[in-house]
Scaffold this active site. Structure first.
Site, mmCIF file in Angstrom:
data_model
loop_
_atom_site.group_PDB
_atom_site.id
_atom_site.type_symbol
_atom_site.label_atom_id
_atom_site.label_comp_id
_atom_site.label_asym_id
_atom_site.label_seq_id
_atom_site.Cartn_x
_atom_site.Cartn_y
_atom_site.Cartn_z
ATOM 1 C CD GLU A 144 -2.790 1.421 2.362
ATOM 2 O OE1 GLU A 144 -3.540 2.504 2.378
ATOM 3 O OE2 GLU A 144 -2.605 0.856 3.486
ATOM 4 C CD GLU B 270 2.844 8.140 4.951
ATOM 5 O OE1 GLU B 270 1.679 7.890 4.640
ATOM 6 O OE2 GLU B 270 2.936 9.548 4.838
ATOM 7 C CG ASP C 228 8.322 10.558 -2.680
ATOM 8 O OD1 ASP C 228 7.670 10.041 -3.459
ATOM 9 O OD2 ASP C 228 8.260 11.708 -2.168
ATOM 10 C CG ASP D 95 -1.405 13.308 -0.212
ATOM 11 O OD1 ASP D 95 -2.446 13.180 0.417
ATOM 12 O OD2 ASP D 95 -0.410 13.584 -0.069
ATOM 13 C CE LYS E 119 -1.173 25.726 -6.497
ATOM 14 N NZ LYS E 119 -0.217 26.183 -5.295
ATOM 15 C CB THR F 152 -8.463 3.589 4.469
ATOM 16 O OG1 THR F 152 -9.357 5.049 4.065
ATOM 17 C CG2 THR F 152 -8.220 2.768 3.259
ATOM 18 C CD GLU F 153 -6.197 4.646 9.688
ATOM 19 O OE1 GLU F 153 -5.902 4.519 8.628
ATOM 20 O OE2 GLU F 153 -5.528 4.133 10.722
#
Ligand code: SAM
Length: 213
Positions: free
Chosen positions: A43, A68, A95, A117, A121, A191-192
């Protein structure tokens, strides 16, 4: 998700047996970390780790790796794993742009992207985890019949992702604009972020993509 600096998070990460400190050293050798040949599911952007730790406890014959980028968030996932002590779950702070340096060709069987995320833009589009640039990275590390499974509350990001799947030359296996009221809801692990958004009545989008090799 970026939590305020959590004091001592660096030490906690460095001291955890569940965090792989130098993941690039295990490229092509991840099964040695798990000490078996079970498939590897990852994940990317796991946040506090609820989704991946639930899957790992439900599926002991699958190896899970949670990725993460922020230490302050990763420590929350470590705390969960400290309680659960699941032998089939390891965590990495990195990353996702470095994916190909950490996994060899075809080493991963499934990639989960949850509530990634949005990078709203246009000039940041290539940072979105469902951009064609990221699909090119997934193409390198995923097994031939591997799948990318993406969930989001963000309809704009989802519509972009549907287009990118095609642009990247991948195939859409299925998709829904309202997962919780669809045939695909069975076995869904929340998920949260999913709990938060669905409790507010926001429909959850999900797609499954693969490529023909
Ligand atoms: N997946 C969790 C959920 O659904 O509750 C967390 C969602 S949160 C909005 C997105 C997470 O992805 C954040 O914790 C962020 O730090 C992480 N993330 C974003 N871009 C990343 C990248 N390129 N590599 C690794 N993690 C990333």
């Amino acid at each position: 998700m970026r939590l305020r600096n959590v004091k001592g998070s660096r030490e906690k990460i460095e001291g955890s047996a569940f965090v792989i400190q130098e993941p690039k050293e295990y490229r092509g050798k991840w099964n040695a970390v798990f000490k078996n040949d079970n498939p590897i599911h990852i994940e990317i952007g796991m946040g506090k780790g609820q989704f991946i730790s639930t899957l790992a406890s439900q599926n002991p014959d699958i190896n899970y790796i949670g990725i993460e980028k922020f230490s302050s968030v990763l420590v929350r996932a470590i705390e969960k794993q400290d309680e659960l002590q699941l032998p089939n779950l390891f965590l990495i702070r990195m990353d996702a742009e470095e994916l190909e340096e950490v996994f060899a060709e075809g080493e991963v069987t499934r990639i989960y992207l949850n509530f990634s995320d949005p990078w709203p833009k246009d000039r940041h589009a290539k940072r979105r985890l469902t951009s064609r640039q990221f699909f090119a990275r997934y193409d390198k590390v995923l097994k031939e019949d591997g799948r990318v499974i993406f969930k989001t509350d963000n309809r704009i990001l989802f519509d972009f992702s549907l287009e990118e799947v095609v642009e990247a030359g991948w195939i859409l296996e299925n998709h829904t604009f309202d997962l919780h009221n669809s045939e695909y809801v069975e076995g869904n692990v929340m998920t949260e972020y999913e709990e938060k958004f669905s409790s507010l009545g926001t429909p959850i989008n999900r797609l499954v993509a693969y490529r023909e090799k």
